[in-house]
Design a protein around this motif. Structure first.
Motif, mmCIF file in Angstrom:
data_model
loop_
_atom_site.group_PDB
_atom_site.id
_atom_site.type_symbol
_atom_site.label_atom_id
_atom_site.label_comp_id
_atom_site.label_asym_id
_atom_site.label_seq_id
_atom_site.Cartn_x
_atom_site.Cartn_y
_atom_site.Cartn_z
ATOM 1 N N GLN A 131 -0.239 4.886 -7.340
ATOM 2 C CA GLN A 131 -0.659 5.374 -8.653
ATOM 3 C C GLN A 131 -2.146 5.090 -8.874
ATOM 4 O OE1 GLN A 131 1.322 7.154 -11.064
ATOM 5 N NE2 GLN A 131 -0.806 7.552 -11.609
ATOM 6 N N HIS A 132 -2.585 3.913 -8.426
ATOM 7 C CA HIS A 132 -4.010 3.565 -8.510
ATOM 8 C C HIS A 132 -4.846 4.586 -7.735
ATOM 9 C CE1 HIS A 132 -7.737 1.299 -8.334
ATOM 10 N NE2 HIS A 132 -7.689 1.380 -7.014
ATOM 11 N N LEU A 133 -4.395 4.951 -6.534
ATOM 12 C CA LEU A 133 -5.124 5.958 -5.751
ATOM 13 C C LEU A 133 -5.162 7.299 -6.472
ATOM 14 C CD1 LEU A 133 -3.897 5.272 -2.094
ATOM 15 C CD2 LEU A 133 -6.096 4.666 -3.123
ATOM 16 N N THR B 203 0.829 -1.216 0.000
ATOM 17 C CA THR B 203 0.000 0.000 0.000
ATOM 18 C C THR B 203 0.859 1.259 0.000
ATOM 19 O OG1 THR B 203 -0.229 0.142 2.418
ATOM 20 C CG2 THR B 203 -1.890 -1.160 1.217
ATOM 21 N N ASN C 192 -4.938 7.838 -9.684
ATOM 22 C CA ASN C 192 -5.818 7.726 -10.848
ATOM 23 C C ASN C 192 -7.289 7.717 -10.444
ATOM 24 O OD1 ASN C 192 -3.547 7.569 -12.468
ATOM 25 N ND2 ASN C 192 -3.649 5.352 -12.690
ATOM 26 N N THR C 193 -7.595 7.078 -9.333
ATOM 27 C CA THR C 193 -8.983 6.937 -8.889
ATOM 28 C C THR C 193 -9.519 8.221 -8.255
ATOM 29 O OG1 THR C 193 -8.627 4.580 -8.496
ATOM 30 C CG2 THR C 193 -10.546 5.581 -7.427
ATOM 31 N N PHE C 194 -8.705 8.831 -7.408
ATOM 32 C CA PHE C 194 -9.193 9.975 -6.640
ATOM 33 C C PHE C 194 -8.608 11.308 -7.092
ATOM 34 C CE2 PHE C 194 -9.454 6.278 -3.780
ATOM 35 C CZ PHE C 194 -10.828 6.258 -3.595
#
Length: 170
Positions: free
Chosen positions: A95-97, A88, A99-101
């Motif tokens: 990067q996922h966070l 995490t 891109n998502t938020f």
């Protein structure tokens, strides 16, 4: 000159293979009579420990976290809760966070995972939240190479104090 040895049932037709008599082959010698050393095992607990010794959890980037976890898994470490928690803090998850938020982050920016986790533990205690997973994660982080002793304690204390002051003023 090469020296070889046969063993077990192949040594003599009257001998049957027997675990107590089944002797491993002798080392192969080269012409200069020096033994050829075996290749070191790149996997196992010793390999994982070596990888862990190369990383400082008080000064590590998200990119380095992902690289380290990949190396540990290739060396035979089990994918467990501690490694998942560590991921995490890695580039892929961060990067996922982003891109998502929304937002951006620098995958090469160094972070102090030990201090961050101790701050989270302090806040969890302050608000009566469960602390077992954070306590276990901090113990896991302590198995890596890196800063220890008085400098780490000073860093942790000042970080915790700054966050508590910031939360008190809001």
């Amino acid at each position: 000159m090469y020296i070889t040895q046969t063993h077990g049932a192949a040594a003599h037709p009257l001998m049957r293979a027997h675990p107590a008599r089944d002797i491993p082959p002798a080392p192969t010698f080269q012409t200069d009579q020096t033994a050829v050393p075996p290749e070191p095992d790149p996997t196992g607990p010793a390999a994982v420990a070596l990888i862990k010794s190369e990383y400082d959890m008080t000064n590590i980037s998200p990119r380095e976290v992902d690289e380290m976890v990949d190396r540990m898994i290739k060396a035979g470490d089990d994918m467990n809760g501690d490694l998942l928690m560590l991921l995490t803090h890695g580039e892929g998850f961060r990067q996922h966070l982003a891109n998502t938020f929304g937002g951006t982050f620098d995958p090469n920016e160094k972070q102090d995972l030990v201090a961050q986790s101790k701050v989270q533990l302090q806040l969890a205690k302050q608000f009566g939240d469960p602390t077992e997973y954070l306590t276990r994660f901090i113990a896991f982080l302590d198995t890596f190479g890196g800063q220890s002793g008085e400098a780490a304690q000073i860093s942790e204390t000042s970080t915790v104090a700054a966050i508590v002051r910031a939360n008190a003023s809001t």
